[in-house]
Enzyme design. Structure first.
Site, PDB file in Angstrom:
ATOM      1  N   TRP A 141       1.141  -1.296  -0.085  1.00  0.00           N
ATOM      2  CA  TRP A 141      -0.083  -0.388  -0.165  1.00  0.00           C
ATOM      3  C   TRP A 141       1.418   1.317   0.247  1.00  0.00           C
ATOM      4  O   TRP A 141       0.192   2.358   0.426  1.00  0.00           O
ATOM      5  CB  TRP A 141      -0.383   0.171   0.907  1.00  0.00           C
ATOM      6  CG  TRP A 141      -0.066   0.122   2.195  1.00  0.00           C
ATOM      7  CD1 TRP A 141       1.163  -0.284   3.058  1.00  0.00           C
ATOM      8  CD2 TRP A 141      -0.940   1.016   2.772  1.00  0.00           C
ATOM      9  NE1 TRP A 141       0.903   0.513   4.514  1.00  0.00           N
ATOM     10  CE2 TRP A 141       0.125   1.136   4.749  1.00  0.00           C
ATOM     11  CE3 TRP A 141      -2.020   1.712   3.956  1.00  0.00           C
ATOM     12  CZ2 TRP A 141      -0.124   2.438   5.364  1.00  0.00           C
ATOM     13  CZ3 TRP A 141      -1.970   2.447   4.918  1.00  0.00           C
ATOM     14  CH2 TRP A 141      -1.184   2.628   5.424  1.00  0.00           C
ATOM     15  N   ASP A 142       2.313   1.498   0.000  1.00  0.00           N
ATOM     16  CA  ASP A 142       2.866   2.109   0.056  1.00  0.00           C
ATOM     17  C   ASP A 142       2.751   3.396  -1.074  1.00  0.00           C
ATOM     18  O   ASP A 142       3.091   4.284  -1.128  1.00  0.00           O
ATOM     19  CB  ASP A 142       4.116   1.737  -0.053  1.00  0.00           C
ATOM     20  CG  ASP A 142       4.738   0.978   1.312  1.00  0.00           C
ATOM     21  OD1 ASP A 142       4.229  -0.033   1.810  1.00  0.00           O
ATOM     22  OD2 ASP A 142       6.309   0.540   1.906  1.00  0.00           O
ATOM     23  N   GLU A 144       0.521  -2.775  12.738  1.00  0.00           N
ATOM     24  CA  GLU A 144       0.621  -4.177  12.598  1.00  0.00           C
ATOM     25  C   GLU A 144       1.026  -4.831  14.292  1.00  0.00           C
ATOM     26  O   GLU A 144       1.541  -6.015  13.989  1.00  0.00           O
ATOM     27  CB  GLU A 144       1.988  -4.867  11.270  1.00  0.00           C
ATOM     28  CG  GLU A 144       1.301  -3.810  10.007  1.00  0.00           C
ATOM     29  CD  GLU A 144       2.315  -3.936   9.276  1.00  0.00           C
ATOM     30  OE1 GLU A 144       2.333  -4.304   7.552  1.00  0.00           O
ATOM     31  OE2 GLU A 144       3.973  -3.656   9.860  1.00  0.00           O
ATOM     32  N   LYS A 204       2.352   0.073  15.859  1.00  0.00           N
ATOM     33  CA  LYS A 204       3.484   0.368  15.415  1.00  0.00           C
ATOM     34  C   LYS A 204       4.030   1.603  14.396  1.00  0.00           C
ATOM     35  O   LYS A 204       4.930   2.200  14.607  1.00  0.00           O
ATOM     36  CB  LYS A 204       3.815  -1.207  13.695  1.00  0.00           C
ATOM     37  CG  LYS A 204       4.633  -0.184  13.230  1.00  0.00           C
ATOM     38  CD  LYS A 204       5.110  -1.964  12.015  1.00  0.00           C
ATOM     39  CE  LYS A 204       6.674  -2.329  11.417  1.00  0.00           C
ATOM     40  NZ  LYS A 204       6.068  -3.158  10.496  1.00  0.00           N
ATOM     41  N   GLN A 205       2.619   2.335  14.215  1.00  0.00           N
ATOM     42  CA  GLN A 205       3.149   3.542  13.389  1.00  0.00           C
ATOM     43  C   GLN A 205       1.300   4.127  13.391  1.00  0.00           C
ATOM     44  O   GLN A 205       0.346   3.710  13.942  1.00  0.00           O
ATOM     45  CB  GLN A 205       2.239   2.626  11.870  1.00  0.00           C
ATOM     46  CG  GLN A 205       2.282   2.085  11.411  1.00  0.00           C
ATOM     47  CD  GLN A 205       2.632   1.140   9.941  1.00  0.00           C
ATOM     48  OE1 GLN A 205       3.354  -0.120   9.963  1.00  0.00           O
ATOM     49  NE2 GLN A 205       1.817   1.492   8.450  1.00  0.00           N
TER      50      GLN A 205
END
Length: 784
Positions: free
Chosen positions: A354-355, A497, A611-612
């Protein structure tokens, strides 16, 4: 060891430099100084070999599977760069002797890598070495190298071994069958490699030309052929003060190259040999100048951005992003996409995530819409893989793989990852099974592209079908709950994640809802205004039946809401009930992932730690769905719990910090994102550059500081310059027109350069403005 202020005058903020040699940190420059052009990427290993180096040569889209137990990956093709150099019996090795005036630098403006130093042997002999190389932006198949050796205080016998080395692997995996080797005219080398499973032929060609003090000469030479290797031994004598110069021109072509069509290997051999012979006759300098002109016209005049900051590194950082976004993107072929490490290393095996859609594509949408369209067409042409995954999982429509490779490969995420710190066993990678928001991300990118470009042709041919097919998947993915009489999405991994097997991840649920809502709106639009297209897609996707399902289920999808007491939206059903720990040492970490020194993933899954960006990413993509109060409350709750262990996280937080009015924090996060690859951590880029973060850096500047957004098709320009920036200038495309945006502390000036449209409407702090030619808005929002 790294230096970013070497350039002066016309090269100011264009040069990335390494000023000393350390064999422990080879990977840093190999990655951040990688050369490429979208067709190929060649990792910038030194000419001489060292233990621990990583020599990678990748050609976009040439995926191969070693065997059925491994996933497909970009194969590491034959090395064309290495040279073994011996002077008076001493092999060039910078771990021996003494080095003076060492400098290796990448010129972002020209795409040339240069290295120079004086090497002093224990015998007292001194030699100047100068190395140059580039990969052409004009001829996608061409690599140029130039080597100069000058004995400073002695006469020297110089031996050079150079050729095509197909003995390389992907960390031990050999993806090629040995092919033919050939020497033409006692001068031109050729080696053929063929991938073992995908059967793609690689044609590597090379020629060497020598001069002494600018006079052409031919040294003594001997040709050798080894297994998967063809090379020359050259032998000559050079007097003190003379300059031995070697030009080495190489080319790579493959049977996957679209421009070659369906031709035989024999024809491909002849074509590639003739191509090398023609191009190499021009010489290094001419070929390099051609490439430099292409960099200037295609890149810097097209995407160039001007930043006036108290910290000049900021200008270099955005140029670094532009450079890598250019060389990582296979703009020449819509059957290909961008790997998570670009073409700079073996990390993530060259796979697309998806980057692309969320982090990299916005740059291309606003900067070069044709390239953005090509990247989205890849998603259309890979629908067969998405259908395959949906069918295998019992769903309908297009379920995009978490990791994608060649068009029909389907899901290529590895199943097993790093060791579990507690059990010692390999950790299962669940992303390929249950990280499903990628399907909504693709749909979001399609609509974003359409809103910015107004490319109706794309939508008619590709876009509407992508939106409907992804909505079809989400409709089939919903799970009905008798208990609350709503549809849920259970057992997923969201963008965070560190939380696996969760139910109702807010990002996933909202994006699924968004996908179905927009698909339904466009389906009604087509049915009313473009009946022929509707009928075609109705026959293919059974739209009439699907639309009834979308209408029925849309308002019954469970969407997590802000809690009454603190306005926090639950990231998933259980996040807010998990235990809290002191995250200070992990938030202050110099390296990512240090929490796994103390916990395994199963334990991290039960802690309130992310994580993000997850909820934050949702606020960025669907900003009009949530109030500023809700955004601020969730920032205050989730950001302290977010470790930014993904390079994708910092840029989103930077843009949101701009939205929340904290320009100082936005700038600090931008700076931190900019140093993921360019920072002092000499090991952070060993596996390749962080492609998504580079797209994110651009978004920090344009979408955050520049304030460029699109809400329901309406362009909005609301700049928020950092305090230490006095000026920002950048171009964007809007509905086919190229706009120039100039932002200062006093005003924002927007100029229509191309004037395809007679008028362009945009919002600035809820005021509607009409751009005809040029408009200036003072920061008190009154028009000048």
């Amino acid at each position: 060891m790294m230096n970013y202020d070497t350039g002066s005058e016309e090269w100011k903020n264009w040069i990335i430099s390494e000023r000393s040699f350390n064999k422990k940190y080879l990977g840093k420059c190999e990655s951040i100084m990688v050369l490429g052009n979208g067709y190929m990427g060649v990792r910038s290993a030194t000419e001489e070999a060292y233990i621990g180096e990583k020599r990678n040569t990748f050609v976009a889209g040439t995926f191969n599977r070693f065997d059925q137990n491994e996933v497909t990956e970009l194969p590491n093709a034959a090395d064309l760069i290495q040279l073994d150099i011996e002077v008076n019996g001493e092999v060039l090795d910078l771990t021996k002797g003494t080095i003076h005036n060492y400098n290796r630098q990448l010129n972002l403006r020209t795409g040339e890598l240069c290295r120079s130093f004086t090497w002093v042997l224990t015998s007292g002999e001194e030699y100047d070495f100068r190395f140059k190389r580039f990969i052409s932006l004009v001829d996608l198949h061409l690599i140029g190298q130039k080597i100069e050796i000058i004995p400073r205080n002695c006469n020297s016998s110089i031996k050079i071994t150079s050729g095509i080395n197909g003995q390389l692997t992907n960390s031990g995996v050999q993806h090629f069958s040995e092919g033919d080797q050939r020497l033409y005219e006692n001068k031109y080398l050729q080696l053929v490699q063929t991938t073992t499973e995908s059967k793609i032929d690689f044609l590597m060609n090379m020629v060497h030309n020598f001069k002494i003090n600018e006079q052409i000469f031919t040294p003594e030479s001997m040709i050798h052929m080894d297994r998967r290797k063809i090379y020359f031994h050259f032998d000559t004598s050079v007097n003190k003060g003379q300059t031995l110069m070697l030009e080495k021109i190489s080319t790579i072509q493959t049977s996957r190259d679209r421009n070659l069509g369906n031709i035989s290997l024999r024809e491909l051999k002849n074509i590639s040999y003739a191509h090398l012979k023609k191009q190499s006759s021009k010489g290094y300098e001419t070929l390099f100048i051609e490439s430099v002109k292409a960099w200037e016209t295609r890149v810097w005049k097209q995407y160039g951005m001007e930043i006036e900051s108290e910290h000049e590194f900021d200008q270099l950082a955005i140029r670094f992003a532009h450079y890598h976004l250019t060389i990582m993107t296979p703009a020449h072929d819509n059957r290909m996409n961008i790997g998570a490490k670009g073409l700079s290393g073996e990390g993530y095996k060259g796979h697309t995530f998806w980057d692309t859609e969320i982090f990299i594509l916005p740059f291309w949408i606003y900067s070069a819409p044709k390239t953005a369209r090509s990247l989205l067409e890849y998603r259309f042409f890979s629908l067969s893989g998405a259908h395959k995954k949906a069918n295998e999982n019992g769903y309908k429509g297009a379920m995009y793989p978490w990791e994608s490779a060649w068009l029909d490969d389907g899901e290529v995420t590895p199943v097993w990852g790093a060791a579990d710190i507690v059990t010692g066993e390999q950790t299962k990678i669940w992303s390929g099974f249950i990280e499903q928001h990628i399907t909504a991300d693709v749909a979001y990118a399609v609509r974003q592209y359409f809103q910015v470009t107004n490319d109706n042709e794309f939508m008619n041919e590709f876009g509407f079908e992508l939106l409907f097919d992804t909505a079809k998947f989400w409709c089939s993915r919903l799970e009905w709950s008798i208990k609350d009489r709503q549809y849920h999405i259970n057992d997923v991994v969201g963008p965070d994640e560190y939380k696996e097997h969760v139910n109702n991840n807010a990002f996933t649920n909202y994006m699924a809802y968004w996908t179905m809502k927009n698909a339904l709106a466009y389906a009604h639009l087509l049915k009313k205004q473009k009946q022929s297209i509707f009928q075609k897609l109705n026959a293919k996707l059974n739209l009439t039946k699907e639309m009834l399902k979308w209408e029925e289920r849309l308002e019954l999808i469970y969407l997590p809401k802000p809690t009454a007491n603190n306005l926090v939206i639950p990231q998933d059903d259980t996040y807010l009930q998990k235990k809290e720990i002191d995250l200070t040492k992990y938030k202050e970490q110099d390296e990512v992932g240090t929490i796994f020194n103390d916990y395994n993933l199963e334990q991290v899954n039960e802690i309130q730690v992310s994580k993000q960006a997850d909820i934050m990413a949702l606020f960025y993509l669907l900003e009009d769905y949530f109030s500023s109060e809700v955004k601020a409350a969730n920032w205050n709750y989730y950001e302290p719990k977010t470790l930014h262990d993904s390079s994708l996280s910092l840029s989103i937080h930077s843009v949101l910090a701009s939205d929340l009015g904290d320009s100082n924090l936005a700038y600090r996060l931008f700076k931190k994102a900019s140093t993921i690859d360019l920072g002092s951590n000499m090991k952070s880029s060993d596996h390749g550059i962080h492609a998504a973060s580079l797209g994110g850096i651009w978004q920090c500047v344009v979408n955050g500081f520049g304030g460029i957004r699109v809400l329901e098709g309406q362009l909005r320009i609301e700049p928020k310059l950092p305090e230490n920036w006095s000026k920002l200038v950048f171009p964007i495309y809007w509905h086919g027109d190229r706009l120039k945006v100039v932002i200062t502390k006093e005003s924002v000036i927007i100029e229509n350069i191309t004037k395809e449209n007679k008028r362009i409407e945009f919002l600035n702090h809820e005021n509607l403005y009409i751009l005809i030619d040029k408009i200036t808005i003072q920061h008190n929002h009154s028009e000048k």
